[in-house]
Design an enzyme around this catalytic site. Structure first.
Site, short mmCIF file in Angstrom:
data_model
loop_
_atom_site.label_atom_id
_atom_site.label_comp_id
_atom_site.label_asym_id
_atom_site.label_seq_id
_atom_site.Cartn_x
_atom_site.Cartn_y
_atom_site.Cartn_z
N ASP A 522 0.85 -1.19 0.00
CA ASP A 522 0.00 0.00 0.00
C ASP A 522 0.88 1.24 0.00
O ASP A 522 1.94 1.26 0.64
CB ASP A 522 -0.90 -0.01 1.24
CG ASP A 522 -1.76 1.23 1.34
OD1 ASP A 522 -2.59 1.44 0.43
OD2 ASP A 522 -1.58 2.00 2.30
N HIS A 525 4.61 4.13 -3.56
CA HIS A 525 5.47 5.19 -4.07
C HIS A 525 5.92 6.15 -2.97
O HIS A 525 6.87 6.91 -3.17
CB HIS A 525 4.75 5.97 -5.18
CG HIS A 525 3.44 6.55 -4.75
ND1 HIS A 525 2.32 5.77 -4.60
CD2 HIS A 525 3.08 7.82 -4.42
CE1 HIS A 525 1.32 6.54 -4.20
NE2 HIS A 525 1.75 7.77 -4.08
N ASP A 662 -10.23 1.49 -5.25
CA ASP A 662 -10.21 2.90 -4.87
C ASP A 662 -10.44 3.80 -6.08
O ASP A 662 -9.97 4.93 -6.12
CB ASP A 662 -8.91 3.27 -4.16
CG ASP A 662 -7.67 2.83 -4.93
OD1 ASP A 662 -7.82 2.34 -6.06
OD2 ASP A 662 -6.56 2.98 -4.41
#
Length: 1511
Positions: A522, A525, A662
């Site tokens: 999760d 980045h 999402d």
């Protein structure tokens, strides 16, 4: 164990293109045992690469039985070689992310950067291998699944739809927000659903066993819930004022904003902002009640008052000198003071940015001088204040910039949260929803108040910068999109910085890796790279085959690549719902669909050294398993050569989602009807695919993972169709494993329609999808009937998704939009047997939101065809000899015309032009870059789709050569393969043509190399390509030969210019080329034939320049006889029983009195001489002097030459023993360009007459004398003396001594003018010193002193003539001055005659260049490079200690040589002629008037390697 080859450049980086370097994903071999290596990565390092000198490859791939430690590297020394590539094996035992770097010696020790390669995990589902491309995943949010009693039913639904992997959002105990991603306790699972860890493990095991589903979970490294109890005991786990003092200003600002938010009503500001005007009022309040009161500038500026007090206290410190230029320039002075007294500015506490008071006092003392006493600071205080104020100027400027950013961020965020139509419209300001988000979580623990930074993300942020660190001011500038329920974890640089976080998160990682088959990182980045690396290493330690995915928002492919290679990610999540148009959706599908249908298969061709000693295929077939995996996944090449799979960079593997958990649903971004076509398009892609629970069910909107509390419902939507799609996809995915090229796709977009054809390149089976999208209501559009050529089609299913009502919200369950899936009639399918094509017409009712899926079969394209086309070529080549191979591989236009009596030439490709060769090399030269780029639009590819003419040409042209049994057999192999290829659909013809041509080419190249000596078979691809030039140049011709009455194979000087008739065989060229092209390659009979053929034509003591099969030889070469004698010496030295050549007798073409007679005259060939006698005759005739006028002199013989040029004269200066010859009107050496331009006045004026004593001829003379005197001493040469013109006899030993004594005296130009008296020097003519003259005593004295590349020839054949130190220096000068990238400059660029660009077609007024008169006045000739490098090597060994190691040439020397060959390696690899050019223009620029492949260019470089082999 799978073996793969990883090619490295000379400097150590992988030669793999762009993308990810990933080892092939495949199941372990059937005989795999625990402890065996999974892979052997063989690093292929070029011979004499830069990294071979003291080189060591360091890799963190551990040896057997050693745990992986990313930071521990193991040593693999590199052994250097000049002519053999280095193959360094590295075994890999477990999946993971690995890297290597190289240390080596250059001018100083060097270390490369790290280069990464990934060993993928091997997933198994109930013990069966699950290819990545067969993964079908569905995301589930556990909080919406209801009680555990419901879960198995939901899993059953997921399995029924065809998914084989479930993605669970985190199942751990959630925080107060109830978001799955706000984890309160990483080490416990949600007690509402699980009793303990074992309960979760059982659920995962049951999922796999009962539902055939693997489990993947999110793993959250970046943050913890804001109410995690363990934070109170370990507040140092977050970013706070103590652990991150640079956040103090941000903490103060956040507190003040929250206080302002709580007082809006009391202060009279809008507490329910609805308009931009309200927000403007609030911003005014923030400026007044927050910004003004906070005095944030105090965190930036130096406190002047405090600084003055501190400086006063330190007054009396020793003065510090100030630069004069700073004293009168206040800004410069201020900068200098800061550089001396303070660290670079970083935010900290109020007033904490300070100067060193003692140093500042010393600077002030220097500035004010006598104006202040040691005890009186008052006089200096004004200057101090002036400097401090100036220092604060840029700090206040920074504050102003940051304040502007703060206010801008606050205003835009308040507008979004409260006012914007697309925002959440949070309504009134409350404690739960304050005016601005809480950037910090605040609590009291153990008597201390803490504020810990919450996590979030930044638009366009640099993922390599921790935005909570002191490298960023994002928290102060309010640039973080904050997650108020998540505290950002602080890892520091390693466990020593934050021990508890590392300990806890390591345990958490172990737990997840132990329980689940896969992990989704999760917020990947924003996770510090070193943290993710370390924790994933922990995960793989627990579960080596853990499948790791992430969704990156880095904003760049390069950054994505770095994350994937560093973390060893299995797949990157991509999403179809991100497409904003049908066109963009088709692009995404194309990106993940596979290669285009009919793509070309990679083959080694000439890029690799061939294992020509091993005829067995490198990889064996394995028995098929139940999924028909077919061939071993390591064999992705169709080649018959024993070359392992070659590792190439590939695009990042995708987990392509129709919709993620999402992102918004189709009903929000498009129309609900697009759910079906979007899902179908994703399902057909050749990658992992996925969805989210609720997508198939046609949920109306994105669900809020924080606030949503309803539970799932199912049974509506497209679930049944998804099951059919995933079944079809699974069958397609299991046809091939690990073969990117097997999955091919063609995508067509036409308005609302996207058609996708997916085909397996080897089996010929595939799927065809027509999807009609519905991004919006677009009205009617008809798709014309679709025709598929060469394809049989069967309908599988057709459906349409129709909305039947409006969504009605249920308070307890998550419901679907009312839809109906309508089964459509099958499309109309008609097959035309005569045309072998199928036409498809869409069924009625194919409205927006419809799909049809069909199965396709190309009957003629299957595994059997692939196997047939790629086998048997090497066997079919077994009876071929090198002359057969010349016909099969080469034959330029003139040669092919000669062989066919003018009827046939090379093939002409429409839109491209003629091939350079009629043979297979001509086709491969076109195909090689086409295959590399998979350029299906190339004119050749288009030509093949239009017809089968190239197939017929390749086979039919061999009929004229089929008198050879070997050629006939290979022709039959080609005929059979092309006959099979002719049956495939037209659009696959390019693929199979390239495949057959490539396999055939490899077999022929293999066979040629198998007929050559072992040192070539074991050498580099470059050396092998040089050796193949032998096959290019040696062939039978009808119109010429080495002999006048018999057609024997003869050497072309170059192709195509010197390939035919009397222009083919040149005495000088043959004997310059003979050692490299014939002796180094073991072609001793060919060498002997050429020696004897030319020996028979000796006349005037000379060997002819142009042979013309001995019919009309021309004697205008003064050097050819000496290169001939050198070849005799080389043959005697290197050939088996070479000495016997001297006794071989030849019939002489001309009478002894040199009378010209026709070749068929009775006087021709009337007497015999032995080769020994011919060698002596050359010496004797030169000793007496040679003077004659060429036979048949005149314009018929040479239309350019003046009359006096036909007079040939050669003599010996018996005071020096040196041979002189020539005149200003002829050119008797290789630099033989005659002026041809009447316009420029150069007709008949040689460009480079080189009359006088030539440096190379006298070197060759010395070599000859040494050779015969050595033979005489052994009783093998009876002649001991020659007669001078005056009748006096001189011994050959004395002649040799005379040359030895005088050579350097006459040719050397000393570097030090003081030494001129020791040599024959006219100082007024010297242009460059430290060199050897090109000519001695020419008719133009200044030309004696020209630097040209001829002296290395003398160095190679007679090194004893040269003082080693002088020779080495001369070579170093030549290296710097006349060595070009490919060839040697034929004249010093500082010479006023230097003209480096040759254009033979130019007819201008320029005397120097018109009609190419400057052929040898600067253009760079390639054959000279071979002699130069041989001399360069020899004298470095003698005179440079660095170039010798253990009595042998050192790696350092080999590297110098190899570096100078870089251009040649590139040239021969890229040249369509597969050879080295005759010459180049300035600095290696291509010369279009050059012969593109020249015998001596390749031969002289082979000489260089032959020297090494003979050491």
């Amino acid at each position: 164990m799978q073996t793969v080859l990883l090619r490295l450049a000379s400097t150590g980086e992988p030669l793999v293109g762009t993308g990810i370097l990933s080892l092939p994903s495949a199941p372990p071999p059937r005989d795999f045992r625990a402890g065996d290596a999974l892979y052997r990565v063989v690093l292929a390092i070029p011979a004499s690469a830069k990294i071979t000198r003291g080189g060591v490859v360091w890799t963190n791939a551990p040896p057997a039985g050693t745990p992986f430690d990313r930071t521990r590297f193991y040593k693999h020394p590199i052994s250097g070689s000049f002519s053999k590539d280095v193959f360094l094996p590295i075994d890999v035992f477990v999946p993971g992310a690995y890297c290597y770097y190289v240390s080596y010696l250059a001018e100083q020790p060097e270390t490369t950067r790290k280069f990464y390669f990934n060993a993928p995990c091997a997933l198994t589902l109930n013990g069966e291998f699950l290819p990545f491309n067969a993964i079908s995943m569905e995301s589930i949010i556990s909080k919406w699944m209801g009680p555990r009693s419901n879960w198995d039913e939901i899993f059953g639904e997921v399995a029924h739809k065809g998914y084989n992997m479930v993605h669970f959002t985190p199942l751990q105990t959630r925080g107060e927000s109830n978001s799955p991603y706000s984890i309160a306790d990483q080490l416990t699972f949600d007690p509402e659903h699980f009793a303990d860890v074992a309960d979760v493990e059982k659920m995962v095991a049951d999922l796999e066993k009962n539902h055939k589903i693997l489990s993947l979970t999110d793993i959250v490294f970046n943050h913890t819930a804001n109410n995690s109890l363990w934070l109170q005991d370990h507040p140092d786990s977050g970013y706070n004022a103590v652990t991150a003092p640079h956040l103090q200003a941000a903490i103060a600002l956040d507190g003040a904003l929250l206080a302002f938010s709580a007082q809006l009503d009391a202060l009279g500001y809008p507490s329910h902002p609805r308009t931009a005007h309200d927000v403007s009022a609030l911003m005014a309040g923030i400026r007044t009640h927050v910004i003004a009161e906070l005095k944030l500038w105090e965190f930036y500026a130096i406190d002047v008052k405090a600084a003055l007090e501190a400086t006063a206290a330190a007054w009396g410190a020793e003065a510090i000198d100030v630069p004069e230029e700073a004293k009168s320039d206040l800004p410069r002075l201020a900068k200098w003071v800061v550089s001396q007294t303070a660290a670079p500015f970083v935010l900290a506490g109020r007033g904490e940015y300070k100067l060193d008071a003692g140093k500042f006092a010393g600077i002030l003392a220097s500035l004010v001088g006598d104006a202040a006493t040691a005890s009186d600071f008052a006089a200096a205080s004004a200057e101090a204040r002036r400097i401090l104020d100036e220092i604060n100027v840029p700090l206040y400027r920074t504050y102003d910039e940051d304040l502007a950013a703060i206010l801008s961020s606050l205003e835009s965020r308040i507008l979004y949260l409260r006012v914007d139509e697309n925002g959440p419209k949070q309504g009134p300001v409350t404690d739960e929803h304050p005016l601005t988000e809480r950037y910090f979580t605040r609590f009291s623990a153990h008597g201390t108040d803490w504020a810990l930074a919450n996590n979030g993300w930044i638009w366009g942020g640099n993922p390599l910068v921790d935005f909570a660190s002191n490298q960023s001011k994002a928290y102060l500038r309010r640039e973080v999109i904050i997650w108020g329920d998540c505290v950002k974890l602080r890892y520091g640089t390693g466990p020593e910085d934050s021990p508890y976080v590392w300990k806890r998160m390591t345990e958490y990682t172990r737990l997840c890796a132990r329980v689940f088959h896969g992990l989704r990182i999760d917020n990947a980045h924003s996770t510090p790279l070193h943290v993710a690396e370390a924790l994933l290493d922990v995960a793989r330690e627990v579960n080596p085959n853990v499948y790791v995915v992430a969704e990156l928002f880095s904003g760049s492919e390069e950054m994505d690549t770095m994350f994937v290679e560093r973390l060893g990610l299995s797949s990157l999540i991509r999403e179809a719902m991100q497409a904003w148009s049908v066109e963009e959706l088709s692009r995404l599908v194309h990106r993940h669909g596979g290669r285009p249908i009919g793509s070309l298969q990679w083959l080694p061709l000439d890029e690799f050294a061939y294992p020509a000693m091993d005829e067995k295929r490198g990889e064996a077939l394995v028995a098929r398993d139940e999924h028909n995996l077919g061939v071993d996944a390591t064999r992705d090449s169709a080649s018959e050569l024993a070359i392992p799979r070659v590792l190439q960079a590939e695009p990042v593997h995708a987990l392509f989602m129709d919709c993620t958990h999402d992102n918004e649903m189709p009903a929000q971004k498009r129309c609900v009807e697009d759910t079906l076509p979007n899902a179908a398009l994703v399902s057909l892609c050749a990658c992992a695919v996925g969805s989210v629970f609720g997508y198939d069910e046609c949920y109306p909107a994105l669900l809020d993972v924080v606030n949503e509390s309803r539970t799932y419902s199912w049974g509506h939507g497209i679930g049944e169709v998804k099951r059919l799609l995933l079944q079809a996809r699974e069958e397609a995915s299991y046809q091939s494993v690990g073969h990117l090229e097997d999955n091919e796709m063609y995508i067509h977009h036409e308005d609302q329609y996207i058609t996708v054809r997916r085909t397996n390149a080897k089996t010929g089976k595939g799927l065809f999808l027509v999807a009609r999208s519905k991004f919006h209501n677009a009205g009617t559009q008809e798709l014309a009937p679709i025709t598929l050529s060469g394809t049989r089609v069967a309908a599988m299913f057709a459906y349409s998704l129709v909305r039947t009502g409006d969504y009605v919200e249920d308070k307890r369950t998550l419901g679907s939009i009312p839809v109906e899936v309508i089964k459509l009639d099958d499309p109309a399918i008609s097959y035309d047997a005569e045309k072998n094509e199928t036409t498809i017409t869409l069924p009625p009712g194919f409205s927006q939101g419809s799909i049809v899926l069909l199965s396709t079969t190309i009957d003629e394209a299957n595994l059997e065809l692939d196997e047939f086309l790629t086998t048997g070529a090497i066997s079919a080549s077994k009876d071929l000899d090198l002359y057969d191979l010349n016909a099969l591989l080469y034959k330029c236009e003139q040669e092919e015309r000669d062989a066919s009596a003018g009827r046939e030439g090379v093939y002409n490709i429409p839109g491209y032009g003629p091939l350079v060769y009629a043979g297979l090399q001509g086709w491969i030269s076109v195909l090689k870059p086409v295959i590399a780029a998979n350029d299906l639009a190339h004119p050749l590819m288009d030509h093949l789709r239009q017809g089968q003419w190239p197939l017929d040409y390749i086979v039919n042209r061999l009929d004229k050569y089929a008198g050879s049994r070997g050629v006939a057999a290979f022709r039959d192999w080609l005929h059979a393969r092309f006959a099979a290829v002719k049956k495939v659909p037209y659009y696959l013809l390019p693929r199979y043509f390239a495949l057959v041509a490539g396999v055939a080419y490899e077999a022929l190249r293999f066979r040629a190399l198998a007929l050559l000596p072992h040192h070539i078979q074991h050498s580099t691809a470059f050396v092998q390509s040089l050796a193949m030039c032998l096959v290019q140049m040696m062939g039978e011709m009808n119109n010429t030969s080495v002999l006048p009455f018999a057609n024997v194979p003869c050497m072309a000087a170059g192709l195509p210019h010197f390939s035919n008739d009397y222009m083919r065989c040149w005495g000088r060229d043959v004997f310059i080329s003979l050692r490299g092209l014939l002796l180094a390659t073991g072609r001793f009979e060919d060498a002997k034939t050429h020696i004897l053929g030319f020996a028979a034509t000796l006349k005037h003591g000379l060997i002819p320049n142009l042979l013309d099969a001995g019919r009309n030889p021309r004697y205008n070469a003064r050097d050819a006889a000496w290169f001939f004698v050198q070849s005799v010496q080389d043959y005697v030295t290197h050939a088996p029983d070479g000495l016997a050549l001297l006794d071989t007798r030849v019939k002489r073409r001309f009478p002894l009195d040199d009378t010209w007679v026709a070749y068929d005259s009775p006087e021709a060939f009337a007497y015999e001489s032995s080769v020994r006698e011919i060698v002596y005759e050359i010496l004797a005739r030169h000793a007496r002097g040679i003077a004659f006028r060429e036979a048949n002199a005149g314009s018929t013989l040479d239309s350019q030459m003046r009359d006096e040029g036909f007079n040939v004269a050669v003599s010996v200066d018996w005071t020096t023993g040196l041979i002189h010859g020539g005149s200003p009107w002829n050119c008797g050496t290789w630099m033989d360009k005659m002026g041809e331009s009447a316009r420029a006045g150069s007709k008949g004026v040689p460009g480079t007459p080189r009359d006088g004593a030539n440096v190379e001829i006298n070197g060759l003379l010395k070599s000859c004398l040494r050779f015969v005197n050595g033979l005489h001493s052994k009783g093998a040469f009876e002649h001991a003396a020659v007669v001078k013109p005056d009748g006096e006899e001189i011994s050959l030993v004395a002649w040799e001594a005379l040359v030895q004594e005088n050579f350097e005296k006459k040719f050397y130009v000393p570097e030090d003018p003081e030494e001129d008296s020791q040599f024959d020097i006219d100082n007024s003519l010297v242009n460059r010193r430290g060199i050897y003259k090109d000519v001695y005593r020419t008719s133009k004295p200044y030309e004696d002193y020209q630097l040209r590349p001829n002296f290395p020839i003398a160095m190679c054949v007679a090194p004893e003539l040269f003082a080693p130190a002088r020779a080495l220096r001369a070579l170093q000068i030549a290296d710097a001055v006349i060595r070009g990238p490919i060839g040697m400059r034929t004249l010093d660029p500082s010479d006023y005659n230097y003209r480096p660009d040759y254009h033979n077609s130019e007819d201008s007024d320029d005397f120097a260049t018109s009609k190419g008169r400057n052929y040898h006045q600067g253009p760079e000739w390639v054959w000279c490079m071979g002699y130069f490098l041989r001399a360069f090597a020899a004298f470095h060994v003698v005179a440079d200690p660095k170039c010798v190691a253990d009595g042998k040439p050192s790696t350092y020397l080999y590297q110098m040589l190899s570096g100078r060959l870089e251009g040649h390696r590139k040239w021969i690899l890229e040249s369509p002629w597969a050879g080295l050019t005759e010459l180049t223009n300035r600095d290696g620029a291509e010369c279009y008037d050059s012969s593109p492949t020249q015998a001596w260019s390749s031969a002289c470089l082979l000489d260089l390697f032959y020297d090494e082999w003979n050491e």
